[in-house]
Structure formats: C-alpha cells, structure tokens
Design a protein around this motif. Structure first.
Motif, PDB file in Angstrom:
ATOM      1  N   VAL A   1      12.442 -28.772   0.633  1.00 21.08           N
ATOM      2  CA  VAL A   1      12.520 -27.560   1.772  1.00 21.08           C
ATOM      3  C   VAL A   1      12.089 -26.366   1.088  1.00 21.08           C
ATOM      4  N   PHE A   2      12.442 -25.864  -0.190  1.00 20.37           N
ATOM      5  CA  PHE A   2      12.246 -24.792  -0.647  1.00 20.37           C
ATOM      6  C   PHE A   2      11.272 -24.497  -1.631  1.00 20.37           C
ATOM      7  N   SER A   3      10.495 -25.546  -2.112  1.00 16.58           N
ATOM      8  CA  SER A   3       9.760 -25.418  -3.160  1.00 16.58           C
ATOM      9  C   SER A   3       8.452 -24.781  -2.719  1.00 16.58           C
ATOM     10  N   PRO A   4       7.789 -24.101  -3.620  1.00 22.69           N
ATOM     11  CA  PRO A   4       6.644 -23.354  -3.255  1.00 22.69           C
ATOM     12  C   PRO A   4       5.385 -24.348  -2.774  1.00 22.69           C
ATOM     13  N   TYR A   5       4.740 -23.781  -1.788  1.00 20.08           N
ATOM     14  CA  TYR A   5       3.561 -24.685  -1.086  1.00 20.08           C
ATOM     15  C   TYR A   5       2.844 -24.970  -2.299  1.00 20.08           C
ATOM     16  N   GLY A   6       2.366 -26.160  -2.337  1.00 23.13           N
ATOM     17  CA  GLY A   6       1.294 -26.459  -3.529  1.00 23.13           C
ATOM     18  C   GLY A   6       1.196 -27.865  -3.923  1.00 23.13           C
TER      19      GLY A   6
ATOM     20  N   LYS B   1       6.656 -34.698  -0.767  1.00 26.13           N
ATOM     21  CA  LYS B   1       6.818 -34.893   0.396  1.00 26.13           C
ATOM     22  C   LYS B   1       6.061 -36.215   0.563  1.00 26.13           C
ATOM     23  N   SER B   2       4.854 -36.498  -0.053  1.00 26.49           N
ATOM     24  CA  SER B   2       4.269 -37.690   0.023  1.00 26.49           C
ATOM     25  C   SER B   2       5.032 -38.826  -0.312  1.00 26.49           C
ATOM     26  N   ILE B   3       5.846 -38.922  -1.439  1.00 29.20           N
ATOM     27  CA  ILE B   3       6.861 -39.842  -2.008  1.00 29.20           C
ATOM     28  C   ILE B   3       7.876 -40.132  -1.030  1.00 29.20           C
ATOM     29  N   CYS B   4       8.387 -39.078  -0.305  1.00 28.09           N
ATOM     30  CA  CYS B   4       9.599 -39.136   0.452  1.00 28.09           C
ATOM     31  C   CYS B   4       9.108 -39.797   2.085  1.00 28.09           C
ATOM     32  N   VAL B   5       7.907 -39.542   2.523  1.00 27.05           N
ATOM     33  CA  VAL B   5       7.224 -40.073   3.596  1.00 27.05           C
ATOM     34  C   VAL B   5       6.688 -41.313   3.589  1.00 27.05           C
ATOM     35  N   GLN B   6       6.174 -41.557   2.587  1.00 30.69           N
ATOM     36  CA  GLN B   6       5.647 -42.900   2.068  1.00 30.69           C
ATOM     37  C   GLN B   6       6.777 -44.095   2.129  1.00 30.69           C
TER      38      GLN B   6
END
Length: 493
Positions: free
Chosen positions: A115-120, A127-132
């Motif tokens: 949620v709070f980590s810098p965009y990069g 996000k990829s690990i969580c979604v996949q």
C-alpha cells in the motif's frame, strides 16, 4: 564623478525595481482556495474525530479543490469526481506515491508494504506476486471450499443462538469469519481468536485506529512531546510489537514444519529462497507482505459485511426484497452456493449502495512527486493529497437530493462497477494504486451475505433499528458492535 555615481545608482535602482517586478510576475503561483489558518497548527483545529465529515463541510464552502495546512504540511483536498479523475487518471503517474508518515515507518517497516511503498520496481514486483498467486480471479475461485466451510461454522453458531432465543454479537462472528478465511488462505491454517492467537480481534482494530490518528509530531515537530504524553507513541510501539510477535511466530512455525502446507505463505517462502529471482524478499519484507494480505483481506471485508447487515436491518423493505431474490434463485435451504450468487442482481446492487455511502476507507492519500497544474492551480511537488471518497459518493449533483439515503435501486441498470473507471463511484480507488483485491473481498462478502439473509430473520433486541455511529480510524467500521437476535427460517423454507 558625482554625476557618474548618481547615474550608476539610479540605473542600478531602476534595474532592481524592474527585475523585482519581472521575478515577482514569473514566480507568482496560483494556489487553490484555502480557509484561514492559525500560526503553527494551520488548519488542524478544523478536523473532527471524523475527518471525512469535517473535510466535507470545508469543501462545501471552499470548493472541490482546496489547500489546507496540517501544521507545516501542505495538503490538497479533492472532493469532486472531476478533480479525482485528474489525480488518479490524467496525472496518475505524478500522484502515484503515498505519503510517508511516522505510522508507516513504525507499523509498516518504513513503508515497504504494497500500500505505501514508493511507486517503482519494488512495488511492481510485490503487486505482481500478490496478484498472480492470490488475488486473480482463478485463484479466488479456488478458495470456494474454504469460504463455504467457514460460513457453515458461523451458521452453526447462529442456529444455536436462534434455538435458544439469545442475542449474538454479529460483529464478532463476522470478524472471526473473515479472520479464519484469510488465515487459512494466506497461512495454511487458522489463527483464530478461539485458539488464543496473538492476532486477536482487537489488534487489527487498534492498528486501523492508530493509522487514522493525527499525531501532532508528524505535522508540528516541536509538539512531538504531546504524542508521548498522551500515550500515542506507547500504543504504536505496543501494537507494533504484538503484530511483529505474531508474524515472527508464524514464520518460525512454517520454517520448522516438516511439511509445508499449500498457501500464499509457502509461495512467498519459495520466492525468498530462490536466489536466481530478480526480486529479493528478506525476512522483514516477507512479514510485511503477509500482514498486508491479512489486513487487506479481513478489514475491508469485515467492514463491508457489518455495514451491509446494518443497513438491511434499518431498511426491512430492502431486506425482504433481497430474501425473495435469494430464495427464488437458490435451490438449497442449507447453503447458498457461489454459482447461485452470481445470478442475484439485487444482492449486487445492495453491496454497491453500501460501498457508496460507507466506503471502508473514506479518505485516500496520495503524494505528488512533480509540480503540476491542476484545474488551473499550481500544486508543488511534495504536496500531500487526500481524496475524499465519502464526499464524492454523496454528491447531490451526481446522486440526487436523496444522496444521503440508502437506496439500492439507484444502481439497477447502472453501468457502474468497482473498477474505478467512473470517478463518481470509486470505493476501491482507481489508477495504479487502486485496490488489487476487489474480487478477493467481494468473493467472501457476496456469498456470506446471501447465506445470512436467506437463513435468518434479523432484529435488534428490544426492537427498533441498529445505530450508524462510526468508529474512528483509517477504515471506518461501526463504533459499537452489531448485537442482534437471529431467528432461523431453516424449517419454514
């Protein structure tokens, strides 16, 4: 000589006036409207215990784009769909970061969570690990048996209460349900309150309350001592230790286990042990990702279910209409299946309406990384942004004069969905930082709600309607537990 000196003096003076005028003209900025503020504290005195409500009152006076100052920190308040569209779509990349706060540093390991980590790149990999591996449609569907089993456990407790004509704390039952489902999916087994888990009902709630607090030291460093005196610092440290202690125990159990159970945790362990992977996941990163999924999978789901049951009990005509739809479609009296739930249109619009008037997180924070011109106003890099979803989703220009009322029928034949493309309705946010766990949350909410409404009639002890008092915190649930009297319809169906 004197003439020369006087001439030089006059020339220099005139040049200075000219340059001053030019510089003033070129550096002039057009700032958004702003209410008068006190020295030092700025506009902090205008916040109430319920910031989404007090900020709405200010926006009605100063407009949909307003500049506030919380101490020395500039805050842009966004209160309309049009401005929200620019923030989360037109200039989404410039607003893709989140503010770093003391709470983030302590409770979320310096903001290394999703949620709070810098965009990069680090955020993209997380996000990829969580979604996949957890949040995609196929994986969410694969958890159907877990959802059904835990819903049945809750139903048995409600049947016992019904048979003895006793009241139940429905908020606690919903909390246990969401906690048990998410821990089974993420950790491979339950870590429930009944088993004496450290991650009891109260800790997650304390976390949400602390995250919604406004520590003075964050905005006025010279007054940081007040946070210590009022015990805020100690509370943060206590909750942080409780959460870290629980997560450390969970990690140790999995590392010591002879057989690793299939779970999201086991996938993270394989990522951590893969030395060839581009993404390095250390122990602290592993724990913060686990906590992200625990918090995101339980808090939002719990809040949505609690408010939905509250509103249905406050509007018996909607409850009856929903019961009729469920009983028409469902062929079984014991358990409404998820395939049957997919056909229930009124169920879906009830949930939409609850999310409209009770968005779980009414204020979405962003951080501007580059200067931008927003609706004609100059906004400087480093400015924090608050998007008031609660205000946007109650705007009378969009939702009509009855925007404060619970009326699910307004969504019938409406193209609005939860994906954040229509900025009049963005309960899960939008853009790059929109919530990736929408299907995960709704998967449990829909089938749980269908079973609760189908199997029981509901009333508050002593009659009347449940209250709608709000708790404080970053995620706004009920202030008081929903204590009700269930009456089973099992033998009358």
């Amino acid at each position: 000589m004197k003439v020369i000196l006087v001439s030089l003096f006059l020339t220099t003076f005139l040049a200075f006036l000219f340059l001053k005028h030019i510089l003033k003209r070129t550096t002039k900025v057009n700032l958004p409207p702003s209410p008068w503020r006190f020295p030092v504290i700025g506009n902090l005195h205008q916040l109430s215990l319920y910031p989404h409500r007090s900020l709405r009152s200010l926006s009605l006076r100063y407009g949909p784009l307003m500049l506030l100052h919380f101490g020395h920190v500039p805050i842009i308040l966004v209160s309309s769909a049009e401005v929200a569209r620019d923030v989360m779509k037109t200039y989404d990349l410039k607003f893709a970061n989140r503010p770093k706060t003391k709470m983030v540093d302590i409770l979320l390991n310096g903001g290394r969570d999703l949620v709070f980590s810098p965009y990069g790149e680090y955020w993209r990999q997380m996000k990829s690990i969580c979604v996949q591996n957890l949040l995609n449609s196929k994986t969410v569907r694969s958890f159907e048996n877990i959802r059904e089993e835990e819903i049945n456990v809750m139903m048995e407790k409600l049947e016992k209460a019904s048979s003895s004509s006793s009241t139940v704390n429905l908020s606690e039952l919903i909390s246990d349900l969401t906690n048990d489902v998410i821990t089974r999916i993420v950790f491979g087994r339950k870590y429930s309150f009944e088993e004496g888990s450290d991650i009891s009902r109260g800790i997650l709630r304390k976390f949400m309350e602390l995250f919604g607090a406004f520590p003075l030291g964050e905005y006025i460093p010279s007054l940081a001592w007040i946070d210590r005196v009022r015990g805020l610092d100690n509370k943060v440290e206590e909750v942080n230790n409780q959460i870290d202690g629980f997560l450390e125990r969970v990690v140790q159990e999995h590392e010591d286990a002879d057989e690793v159970k299939s779970s999201f945790f086991s996938i993270l362990l394989s990522v951590q042990r893969d030395k060839t992977a581009q993404f390095e996941l250390d122990r602290s990163g592993l724990k913060i990702m686990l906590f992200d999924m625990l918090l995101g999978g339980s808090a939002t789901t719990f809040t949505l279910l609690e408010w939905t049951m509250t509103e249905l009990m406050r509007h018996p005509e909607c409850m009856k209409k929903l019961q009729e739809e469920i009983r028409l479609i469902s062929t079984r009296s014991l358990h409404v299946s998820e395939k049957e739930v997919e056909k229930m249109n009124y169920l879906h619009v009830v949930i939409k309406e609850v999310l409209r008037i009770h968005p779980p997180a009414p204020l979405l924070p962003r951080l501007l990384s580059e200067d931008v011109k927003l609706h004609g106003y100059d906004i400087a890099a480093g400015t924090q942004v608050l998007i008031n979803l609660w205000t946007i989703q109650r705007d009378t220009k969009t939702w009509g004069p009855d925007s404060e009322e619970f009326r699910p029928e307004r969504h019938l034949d409406s193209p609005l969905d939860f994906q954040g493309q229509n900025f009049n309705f963005i309960p899960f946010g939008s853009g790059r930082r929109g919530c990736p766990g929408i299907e995960f949350a709704l998967g449990l909410v829909e089938v749980t709600l269908a079973n609760l409404v189908n199997r029981f009639e509901w009333r508050v002890e002593g009659g009347g309607k449940p209250d709608v008092f709000e708790a404080t915190g970053i995620e706004v649930c009920r202030k008081f537990p929903l204590v009700v009297c269930p009456s089973s319809t099992l033998f009358s169906l």
